[in-house]
Structures are given as C-alpha cells and as structure tokens.
Design an enzyme around this catalytic site. Structure first.
Site, PDB file in Angstrom:
ATOM      1  N   LYS A 190     -59.677  16.248 -12.417  1.00  0.00           N
ATOM      2  CA  LYS A 190     -58.832  16.737 -11.322  1.00  0.00           C
ATOM      3  C   LYS A 190     -58.468  18.204 -11.566  1.00  0.00           C
ATOM      4  O   LYS A 190     -58.597  18.692 -12.693  1.00  0.00           O
ATOM      5  CB  LYS A 190     -57.576  15.876 -11.227  1.00  0.00           C
ATOM      6  CG  LYS A 190     -56.708  15.920 -12.476  1.00  0.00           C
ATOM      7  CD  LYS A 190     -55.665  14.824 -12.476  1.00  0.00           C
ATOM      8  CE  LYS A 190     -54.788  14.937 -13.712  1.00  0.00           C
ATOM      9  NZ  LYS A 190     -53.938  13.760 -13.892  1.00  0.00           N
TER      10      LYS A 190
ATOM     11  N   ARG B  92     -43.379   7.233  -9.773  1.00  0.00           N
ATOM     12  CA  ARG B  92     -44.030   8.205  -8.899  1.00  0.00           C
ATOM     13  C   ARG B  92     -44.727   7.451  -7.767  1.00  0.00           C
ATOM     14  O   ARG B  92     -44.217   7.399  -6.658  1.00  0.00           O
ATOM     15  CB  ARG B  92     -45.002   9.051  -9.738  1.00  0.00           C
ATOM     16  CG  ARG B  92     -45.431  10.340  -9.101  1.00  0.00           C
ATOM     17  CD  ARG B  92     -46.110  11.265 -10.071  1.00  0.00           C
ATOM     18  NE  ARG B  92     -47.323  10.683 -10.681  1.00  0.00           N
ATOM     19  CZ  ARG B  92     -48.125  11.324 -11.521  1.00  0.00           C
ATOM     20  NH1 ARG B  92     -47.853  12.559 -11.874  1.00  0.00           N
ATOM     21  NH2 ARG B  92     -49.200  10.738 -12.029  1.00  0.00           N
TER      22      ARG B  92
ATOM     23  N   TYR C 151     -45.121  49.011 -16.272  1.00  0.00           N
ATOM     24  CA  TYR C 151     -43.978  48.850 -15.358  1.00  0.00           C
ATOM     25  C   TYR C 151     -42.654  48.641 -16.104  1.00  0.00           C
ATOM     26  O   TYR C 151     -42.585  47.893 -17.080  1.00  0.00           O
ATOM     27  CB  TYR C 151     -44.192  47.633 -14.463  1.00  0.00           C
ATOM     28  CG  TYR C 151     -45.245  47.845 -13.395  1.00  0.00           C
ATOM     29  CD1 TYR C 151     -45.068  48.779 -12.380  1.00  0.00           C
ATOM     30  CD2 TYR C 151     -46.409  47.091 -13.418  1.00  0.00           C
ATOM     31  CE1 TYR C 151     -46.047  48.956 -11.403  1.00  0.00           C
ATOM     32  CE2 TYR C 151     -47.378  47.261 -12.446  1.00  0.00           C
ATOM     33  CZ  TYR C 151     -47.193  48.198 -11.445  1.00  0.00           C
ATOM     34  OH  TYR C 151     -48.154  48.376 -10.487  1.00  0.00           O
TER      35      TYR C 151
ATOM     36  N   MET D  32     -50.738  42.953 -12.617  1.00  0.00           N
ATOM     37  CA  MET D  32     -51.569  42.043 -11.818  1.00  0.00           C
ATOM     38  C   MET D  32     -53.009  41.972 -12.338  1.00  0.00           C
ATOM     39  O   MET D  32     -53.589  40.895 -12.425  1.00  0.00           O
ATOM     40  CB  MET D  32     -51.549  42.478 -10.351  1.00  0.00           C
ATOM     41  CG  MET D  32     -52.230  41.495  -9.424  1.00  0.00           C
ATOM     42  SD  MET D  32     -52.220  42.040  -7.713  1.00  0.00           S
ATOM     43  CE  MET D  32     -50.510  41.841  -7.271  1.00  0.00           C
TER      44      MET D  32
HETATM   45  C1  LIG Z   1     -54.043  13.306 -15.165  1.00  0.00           C
HETATM   46  C2  LIG Z   1     -53.983  11.856 -15.405  1.00  0.00           C
HETATM   47  C3  LIG Z   1     -54.411  11.321 -16.635  1.00  0.00           C
HETATM   48  C4  LIG Z   1     -54.806  12.181 -17.821  1.00  0.00           C
HETATM   49  O1  LIG Z   1     -53.638  12.666 -18.449  1.00  0.00           O
HETATM   50  P1  LIG Z   1     -53.688  13.535 -19.802  1.00  0.00           P
HETATM   51  O2  LIG Z   1     -52.273  13.649 -20.214  1.00  0.00           O
HETATM   52  O3  LIG Z   1     -54.282  14.845 -19.432  1.00  0.00           O
HETATM   53  O4  LIG Z   1     -54.539  12.789 -20.762  1.00  0.00           O
HETATM   54  C5  LIG Z   1     -54.440   9.948 -16.754  1.00  0.00           C
HETATM   55  N1  LIG Z   1     -54.039   9.154 -15.738  1.00  0.00           N
HETATM   56  C6  LIG Z   1     -53.610   9.636 -14.561  1.00  0.00           C
HETATM   57  C7  LIG Z   1     -53.173   8.702 -13.485  1.00  0.00           C
HETATM   58  C8  LIG Z   1     -53.554  10.997 -14.361  1.00  0.00           C
HETATM   59  O5  LIG Z   1     -53.112  11.477 -13.191  1.00  0.00           O
END
Ligand SMILES: *Cc1c(COP(=O)(O)O)cnc(C)c1O
Length: 368
Positions: free
Chosen positions: A35, A133, A262, A310
């Site tokens: 992701k 969540r 800056y 930047m």
């Molecule tokens: C991102 C995620 C993981 C991985 O988490 P890490 O802490 O990077 O190992 C596992 N399960 C879910 C549902 C996630 O969203």
C-alpha cells in the site's frame, strides 16, 4: 539532468522477505503490504519483487492501488486491507481483488456486483478485536461469515483482525486480542464455517507473538528494512531498501560570520566550505532536519546547516574539502556509516514509515 533520486535495493527487499518467511515458519502464507506506493518505494517494482520472492498476497489500501497493480500485469492474489465504498465492489470483483468486509452492507454490495458480473467475489471478514478502526464486532462475526458462505456469488476467503499495540513492550492488549480472535474463530468453526485464511500479524506481532501467526502474516515495514518501533525485539537484521541520493550542485568557501539559507538560522564560526545539494522538502526530505540532519559524501558524514528549503539543502564540508559539484550525497539508506530512515524519524519524533512514504513522486525510483 536530475536532482534527488531513489535507489531501491531489491536484494535487500528479497533478503527481508526471506527472513520474514523463515521467522513465520513453514506453511505460513505471507501477505506483503505494498500500500501507499509500497511505503514510497514504488508499488509495481516491489510487487514484482514480492512475486519473485514467493509472497502469497499483496496488501493494498484502496481499490485504485489494487487496480494499478493489475494494470501493471501483476497476477498474484491482491487483498484490499481496508474497506471500500459499495460503488467500488464491482471494480474489485472485476479485477479479482480480494476485499475486506465488515458488515451486512459491504456484503450486499459485493453480492450484487459479483452477481451482475457473473463472478465470485472473494471476501476476508474483518473482525475488530481492539483496533477501533474498522471491523465487525466479534459477536456478529459468525452471522456475517455465514451470510458470505451461503451466497452463490461470494467466497469467504479469509478472516482477519489487526493489532494497535503489537509494537509495544506491554503484551496485555495484544494477548487479549489474540484470545478474543481465537474464541471468535472457534465460534465460526463450531457453527460449521470454514474461515479460510486466518491472519492477524503485522511486523510488530510477527516479532513478538508466535501465537498470532495463524495461517498468514501481513508484514509491511520489516520488508522495507525497518522495525515498527524501538521496543520490538530485532529478530533479524533487516536491511533498508530505500536509498535517497542528491547531487552536489555547488561548492563555495564562506568566511566566519556568513549565514546560510532562509531566516539565517546558521552562521559560520570559522572559514569553511558549504555544499548545496539538489534536494529539499518538496522531495519529501523532511524540513525538520534543518541544522539537525547529516548526509554522507565519499563515505564521510557532514552536518546539514541552515534551513533546508523546497529544492535545496546545504551541508558543511569543513575547512578543507575535495568534494566537487556533480558528486552525490547519500541522504539516507542501507549504508551503516550513514543515516537511515530510523535515525531521521527519531530526530523528527516520528516513525520510519512516514519518512519513506513521504518521498515525493517527483523523485525518480531506480530499482537495483
Ligand atoms: C499496513 C498494514 C499492515 C502492515 O503493517 P506493518 O506495521 O508495516 O508491518 C498489516 N495489516 C494491515 C491491516 C495494514 O493496514
């Protein structure tokens, strides 16, 4: 031609994946989190590496991320970890992307979309055992799982949960969750439901809770070479995958009393040489490193001086230097002599995840 650039060390990713597999043990599937553009590393290149390294699933955070991988030719199983809106059920089913479901409305949307497409949508029932969540209540899990199982358009491919505190020293919260999740699975099984692939462990849990491995683990940050926190035991020496580099664009001698950048937050106390690097906060190199960070040039550490801007960052090369324009500085990466994303995160009071995720898309990523 270019300013900041990333080198993605594929060998290090494959090493971390191999060590993760060894730790998880034989027969345990691996879902590699790709992701957020693979935590900033480049989703497609990392997905290909994960496929080569024998991962079983790829984890994404949105339908668009999954579709992008399919469009790039990735054929292995993909699982959407988070929930989607009902209108996206069709695109997921169409692209053979497995999805999380947590309630009757999700299930109905997938049932309708899959029925329309003449496909079977693969769902993983998400149970909230304490993350707070997304996910169904444990007491509702059996009824939802049953609904999925008995639908001709749906497959219950898995059941999962997520841990908010598996990277902490205190085990009480995670142990309670493992207990609750296990009892919930038991209630499914005793009701004649096959939960399919059962998974719970992120990187923190993988390091600390062998009882939470079930049939699949979901590592993320550890595959990219970092630990989820300073508290988890470091069961193998993970190797950073991302290396950020930038060219030296300019080298100048300054006299004592000369200020840099800056707001003039740094002034030379003695004659010294200053290099200007082609990298800045627009590349995702954090501005909080101003007057605090360091870089490696020719294998030697040099401090950042003045405000990082930047597109440009200044470093103090000292009273004598052989550094010349065109040479490259390493801003962070796997070289043990230099900073890594963990060191940078510590300076900024954040986590390594945020450092790698924030490297902007204007920075080209070269896979090595
Ligand atoms: C991102 C995620 C993981 C991985 O988490 P890490 O802490 O990077 O190992 C596992 N399960 C879910 C549902 C996630 O969203």
């Amino acid at each position: 031609m270019r300013n900041a650039s990333l080198i993605i060390h594929r060998d290090n990713f494959l090493y971390n994946l191999g060590e993760t597999r060894r730790l998880a043990g034989p027969g345990i599937k691996i879902s590699a989190a790709v992701k957020a553009n693979a935590y900033g590393h480049g989703a497609l290149a990392i997905a290909r590496a994960a496929e080569k390294g024998g991962a079983d699933f790829l984890g994404v955070a949105s339908p668009a991320e999954g579709v992008e991988l399919r469009a790039g030719g990735i054929q292995m199983p993909i699982l959407l970890y988070g929930l989607c809106l009902p209108q996206d059920a069709g695109v997921l089913a169409q692209n053979d992307i497995s999805a999380a479901a947590a309630g009757g409305e999700d299930i109905a949307a997938f049932e309708k979309a899959a029925g329309r497409l003449g496909k079977k949508a693969r769902l993983h029932l998400k149970i909230d055992t304490g993350m707070g969540r997304v996910g169904c209540r444990p007491q509702d899990a059996a009824a939802l799982a049953w609904r999925i199982t008995k639908s001709p358009h749906l497959v219950l491919e898995g059941v999962f949960t997520h841990f908010p505190s598996s990277d902490e020293k205190d085990p009480s919260c995670t142990q309670n969750q493992i207990g609750l999740f296990s009892r919930t699975l038991e209630s499914l099984r005793s009701g004649g439901i096959d939960p399919g692939i059962v998974h719970a462990s992120n990187s923190g849990a993988l390091m600390q809770y062998p009882a939470a491995r079930f049939s699949m683990v979901r590592p993320g940050i550890i595959l990219y070479g970092y630990y989820p926190s300073a508290e988890v035991p470091r069961l193998f020496a993970a190797k950073p995958v991302m290396e950020l580099r930038a060219p030296v664009l300019f080298v100048k001698a300054v006299e004592a009393g000369t200020s840099v950048s800056y707001n003039r937050t740094w002034t030379a106390r003695q004659k010294t040489f200053i290099a200007t690097l082609g990298v800045g906060y627009a590349d995702g190199y954090p501005r909080f490193l101003s007057n605090k960070g360091r870089v490696l040039i020719h294998g030697e550490s040099h401090p950042l001086v003045g405000r990082l801007s930047m597109d440009q960052t200044m470093v103090d090369l000292g009273p004598e230097t052989r550094v010349r324009p065109g040479e490259e500085a390493v801003l962070f990466g796997p070289d043990p002599a230099g900073p890594d994303a963990e060191e940078i995160a510590r300076i900024g009071g954040t986590i390594p995840y945020e450092i790698t995720c924030n490297i902007s898309l204007r920075v080209p990523r070269a896979i090595k």
